[in-house]
Design an enzyme around this catalytic site. Sequence first.
Site, PDB file in Angstrom:
ATOM      1  CG  HIS A  80      -2.027  -1.005   1.104  1.00 24.02           C
ATOM      2  ND1 HIS A  80      -1.784  -2.341   0.969  1.00 24.02           N
ATOM      3  CD2 HIS A  80      -3.375  -0.870   1.107  1.00 24.02           C
ATOM      4  CE1 HIS A  80      -2.938  -2.993   0.890  1.00 24.02           C
ATOM      5  NE2 HIS A  80      -3.913  -2.121   0.969  1.00 24.02           N
ATOM      6  CE  LYS A 134     -12.900   5.557   0.752  1.00 22.15           C
ATOM      7  NZ  LYS A 134     -14.079   5.522  -0.153  1.00 22.15           N
TER       8      LYS A 134
END
Length: 889
Positions: free
Chosen positions: A132, A556
């Site tokens: 990532h 999120k």
Amino acid sequence: MGPPIQISQNPDIRYLGRILGDVIRAYGGDKLFRQTEYIRSSSVDRHRGIAGAEAIDPGLDALGLDDTIAFVRGFMLFSMLANLAEDRQGVAAEPEATVAAAIEKLKGEGIDGDAIAALLGASLVAPVLTAHPTEVRRKSVLDHKNRVAELMRLRDAGIDETPEGDVIEEAIRRQVILLWQTRPLRTQKLFVADEIDNALTYLRDVFLPVVPKLYARWEKELGQRPASFLRVGSWIGGDRDGNPFVTAETLRQATSRNAAAVLGHYIDQVHALGAELSVSSSLATVPEAVEALAEASGDGAASRGDEPYRRALSGIYARLSATYVAITGKAPPRPAPLKGEAYAAPADFRRDLLTIAAGLSSSGKGQFAGIGALGRLIRAVEVFGFHLATLDMRQNSAVHERVLAELLRVSGVEADYAALGEEARVALLRRELGVNRPLAAPWHEWSEETAGELAIVHAAASVRAKLGSDAIVQWIISKAESLSDLLEVHVLAREGGLWSSESSDNLMVVPLFETIADLDDAPAIMTAYFALPEIAPHVAARGHQEVMIGYSDSNKDGGYLTSTWGLHQASAALTPVFEAADTAMQLFHGRGGAVGRGGGSAFAAIRAQPAGTVQGRIRITEQGEVIAAKYGTIDGAATNIEAMVSASLLASLEPEAKSDADAARFAEAMDALSDTAFAAYRGLVYDTPAFRDFFRAMTPIAEIAGLKIGSRPSSRTKSTAIEDLRAIPWVFSWAQARTMLPGWYGTGEAFAGFGDKALLTDMAQSRPFFAALLDNMEMVLAKSDMGIAARYAELAGHVDGQAEIFTRIRDGWNRAHDGLLDITGQTRLLEKNSALEASIRLRLPYIEPLNLLQIELMKRHRAGETDPRIAEGIQLTINAIATALRNSG
């Protein structure tokens, strides 16, 4: 105004900071040194609260573009050296986070060593490295930093010279000079091959030597040899969710390079053992098994005629060399003088090593038993096999659906799979699983997407055949939302022989539940999955099933508090589902570095898991800047692995302290807090029409996209919607703007709206989950700065409703801040965590000038100025701020 705030420094920070200052003066010039020192000292005075410091010119306006770039590099390097110094002093370490402390605590609660060993016999604890893109620093920079750490260890030991004869003090200075003269930014975007090589550095240079040593330590502390429960995983080369550059070729490359590294390590270790084990049969009794191994080696050298162990090791060496050639297709770095037959599996290699070990321990009353290097090598083979790290496969459920639809259509099974409802899909997929025949005709010209997925399946099957089934164990499904999402992967895996109704060694299909709704649906999906007669026998034979839960997207989607509580509740709700299926639950936690992506203390997070959810089996992602921070050095890796293992022991075996009534009261309170926080978060982020434009204007999200820090795109699609933005740039952008919104927004409204404040205080003291939630949020609040955030908000001045949106953010921060202090009984943030408070206070004076420079450069860049130094300066500030904040992505 009170007395000035003291910002303490440990001796290493002062020492390394002084060297850096000397280097800046010598190589950047006296003017740059004076400018840097003036900006530093005035910023430090302001943060200390020294009278009149606010009126002092911060000195930033006097910097030209060249000066700005040099200044930012200096502050970035100071932050990196400060990180190194703190890691050496153990600022981030938790004293109780060791296996020895966990064993002592458990024994004090009546749980003996046999019970602990029995748990470990059925356990799996695994850090899993991912690519990532949150590591902003180049590998060259990290290498120099790690060399400084090595030299500082020698300095600690009172050693004046390196083994090569360099004076330690001069060698440290040379490394700092090299840091100053090393380009901090990448000029080319990383390729998957680069990410594979970067991960291999940690696997080969850190995990390979550290893990066997830790096992040796744990064996002494436990009083018996534990099973090899700690393994290492990786996504790098196998995670193709949203990354079109991960292919069958990268999967083969990752597994082949890992195999070459671990086999090369074994060859070196066996060579060293051959030099060491000079045992003569004329002076020691040698068992028949060792003599047989020596005779089979083909080593007829007269000089070793009476040295059976050396001859046996010559044969082992030859077989390892042949194995290296068979697996990698290349000659080993250290060719063998003898010919040997390649080992079919790691177990065969281990068996030969055990023969050597048994022979050594058979005489002298066992005093030679467990010979250090040999014992560590045997352990390494058990842990790392021929694959080094288990590679996960991962893909999005939407891709699986499209690929399977094409396969079914072309094969004449179903003309329009996508049009089927869930019940019809499940029925069709179950019928397919009942027959062991592939769908894909080899002569058909498939679409690019389908051809790529089929190639991955066949490559994975080839890797498992060559390296063993431990090389690839899991196929993870991103955005798993239904039972059919799981069954689709079973059918696709069948195409390459990764799953068969007749096999006892199938790949494990793992759902990743990411959004709040997905987490709520997880128990029903797994209940249905376990009930299928096509699936149940295979789960029973394996004895466990993995479920992955995602911190990033759920945050999120629903905000910090709701996400954290939702993950906790989903884990708890899955426990009875697994109990009913009579199989062990293996949770895979998809954590990031930032609190908004599940970051924070892994020790506290594991211990805060619901009762019955760990059971000795847990995997956790380690990604981006966290890999370098945790595993960049031998000592750091040992500390962090100890924390992970000790927390897993305690979470699995420690008795529950609270009653059912207390648990129900706690859950009811958390539900109420979550509902309020969720409404506040969604109201701001998703229900405010201009919020998307505000976010993109206020934060450096567009500029971050220009950083060459990863191989995959920052968004799954070309959409600019927040729903389609990956969680990493979402969190990373808010951190750069010193707002840290994903780590706290909504909590203030939840705390303010909850009537029973005494209950919240009690929960903070008695509930590990709530305490960890508050601790992580407190760290985020301490690193945020609404004054600086207001400067960033001015960048969004053209957005309708800008002032109102930022007012909501600032008011929410104030409520979160005040609520946390009220619950924890503090007068300031981190009042009860002096080490972390000192660490953050040390950094803040260095981050503020970087933020102010970044804002000014962003204004000029967005106004259309094309001087390349402006773009370079922005990227350098992003790099420097991320380095100073540490866990920002």
